[in-house]
Design a protein around this motif. Sequence first.
Motif, short mmCIF file in Angstrom:
data_model
loop_
_atom_site.label_atom_id
_atom_site.label_comp_id
_atom_site.label_asym_id
_atom_site.label_seq_id
_atom_site.Cartn_x
_atom_site.Cartn_y
_atom_site.Cartn_z
N LYS A 195 0.91 -1.07 -0.02
CA LYS A 195 0.05 0.05 0.03
C LYS A 195 0.98 1.31 0.04
N LEU A 196 1.96 1.16 0.48
CA LEU A 196 2.84 2.31 0.69
C LEU A 196 3.73 2.51 -0.52
N LYS A 296 7.19 13.41 2.82
CA LYS A 296 7.53 14.22 1.26
C LYS A 296 6.40 14.58 0.70
N THR A 297 6.46 15.32 -0.09
CA THR A 297 5.36 15.64 -1.30
C THR A 297 5.17 14.64 -2.13
N GLY A 298 3.94 13.92 -2.20
CA GLY A 298 3.80 12.65 -2.98
C GLY A 298 3.93 11.43 -2.01
N GLY A 299 4.34 11.55 -0.88
CA GLY A 299 4.55 10.46 0.09
C GLY A 299 3.36 9.84 0.47
N ARG A 300 3.27 8.68 0.88
CA ARG A 300 2.05 7.90 1.69
C ARG A 300 2.11 7.60 2.91
N LEU A 301 0.86 7.70 3.73
CA LEU A 301 0.87 7.49 5.13
C LEU A 301 0.11 6.15 5.05
N LEU A 302 0.23 5.01 5.89
CA LEU A 302 -0.69 4.14 6.20
C LEU A 302 -1.19 4.19 7.64
N VAL A 408 -11.38 -2.26 13.30
CA VAL A 408 -10.13 -1.80 12.96
C VAL A 408 -9.77 -1.46 11.49
N ASN A 409 -9.27 -0.31 10.96
CA ASN A 409 -9.18 0.22 9.63
C ASN A 409 -7.76 0.49 9.18
N GLN A 410 -7.57 0.18 8.00
CA GLN A 410 -6.23 0.80 7.40
C GLN A 410 -6.63 1.88 6.59
N VAL A 411 -6.05 3.07 7.12
CA VAL A 411 -6.36 4.36 6.07
C VAL A 411 -5.01 4.76 5.40
N LEU A 412 -5.21 4.80 4.01
CA LEU A 412 -4.21 5.07 3.23
C LEU A 412 -4.25 6.45 2.82
N ALA A 413 -3.31 7.51 3.05
CA ALA A 413 -3.31 8.57 2.72
C ALA A 413 -2.22 9.25 1.99
N VAL A 414 -2.27 10.23 1.23
CA VAL A 414 -1.10 10.95 0.44
C VAL A 414 -0.78 12.25 0.68
N ALA A 430 -4.58 -1.85 -6.51
CA ALA A 430 -3.64 -2.55 -7.03
C ALA A 430 -3.00 -3.50 -6.52
N TRP A 431 -2.68 -3.06 -5.02
CA TRP A 431 -1.65 -3.74 -4.06
C TRP A 431 -2.58 -5.11 -3.41
N ALA A 432 -3.84 -5.18 -3.74
CA ALA A 432 -4.32 -6.47 -3.22
C ALA A 432 -4.07 -8.05 -3.78
#
Length: 433
Positions: A195-196, A296-302, A408-414, A430-432
């Motif tokens: 996901k990251l 960083k700009t464009g980076g991802r947080l899980l 419980v949840n996984q939140v993916l943010a950019v 697409a990571w699934a």
Amino acid sequence: MADAAMRLTSLAEELLGGPLPVRVRAWDGSESGPEGAPVLVVRHRRALRRFLWRPGELGLARAWVAGDIDIEGDLYQALDLLSGVVWERGDAPRGGLLRAARDPRLRSAAAALLKAGGTLPPPPPPPEEVRRRSGPLHTKTRDRQAISHHYDVGNDFYELVLGPSMVYSCAYWGEEEAAGLADAQRAKLDLVCRKLGLREGDRLLDVGCGWGSMALHAAREYGARVVGVTLSTEQAAYARKRIAEEGLTDRIEIRVQDYRDVRDGPYDAISSIGMAEHVGQVRYREYADRLFTLLKTGGRLLNHQIARRPEKDEAAYHVDEFIDRYVFPDGELAPLGRTVGALEDAGFEVRDVEAIREHYARTLRAWVANLEADWDRAVGLTSPGRARVWRLYMAASALSFERNRIGVNQVLAVKPRDTGDSGMPLRSRAWAG
């Protein structure tokens, strides 16, 4: 008190206004209640005083931790049955059930129960209980103390409960029944990395890195350079040893550091797995802002986080007393919407939310099975009371996930680019694969 179980059952049913759903065995060996039901074993009279002076889950929890009560039979079934008969906080004021029962008939039954327990003052809480804290919530010092209470209880104990993966968060189970806990935890770590979008050489910040499992997986399988931060000295020592044994000290750094003190961004990606529950409502926006700054700009947080169901009146929400006193001091759960809102307010674009509460229920049952299978050793590594805390907390939590009381949840943010390009795949998840 001759035939104590019959008397206790009768008095309890009078107070409850209905049948007691479990069988009772009292300290005199007598039994009463439905045949075939789980047995509530009242080993000592003082259990009654604990409950009567603190009606609800805290009184029962104190009796359980102290060993004054026990369950014979299916623990999950017993907890499910008893959850419907325990007084909720607020139904009885401090000072005990005698002051709460205004109906003369109930007052008489409560007085009879108190007499059965002995007319002494309430027993002191078990030593495993955290005493009431004072001062502002979620200062760095207070957070460090809270983390130490929960995590610095011995790495050997955690190895026994968690298994060789040493991952203390929800696993990710597949359809294959044969898959074990270690495989499910590896699948979760790999899902987070995918996901990251981790690639060779990416800098990853793992907030609340625990015993280093996420850091090791990201470095070993994806070639990431990882900084892991934790407030637990025991976790950090264990993680560093694992990293050295795998020859990855050039790729992974473990720090005993508050996430608020991390200053060496920007990072290409940030993982926060089972850490945000410790942040608290008063600090959650600060948490989101800090991670936004470090990325960083464009980076991802899980952000992988337990969530509670929203209350109709959010002002009426209260922290579970057993969890607060015995398990996670100062821990707080927030509804999913509040978490997503705080991340968006900080500037993140939330791209994906995956709810996986059924996975946590199964994970917790696996941990309980590990604990029960090596009970004597678990007691030896900690204390009888601490082992009982863990058994109750994990079994009750499994039921809460199964009954949809918590999730419980996984939140993916950019962190958005000025161009608007998210850098995410065109097809969602697409990571699934």
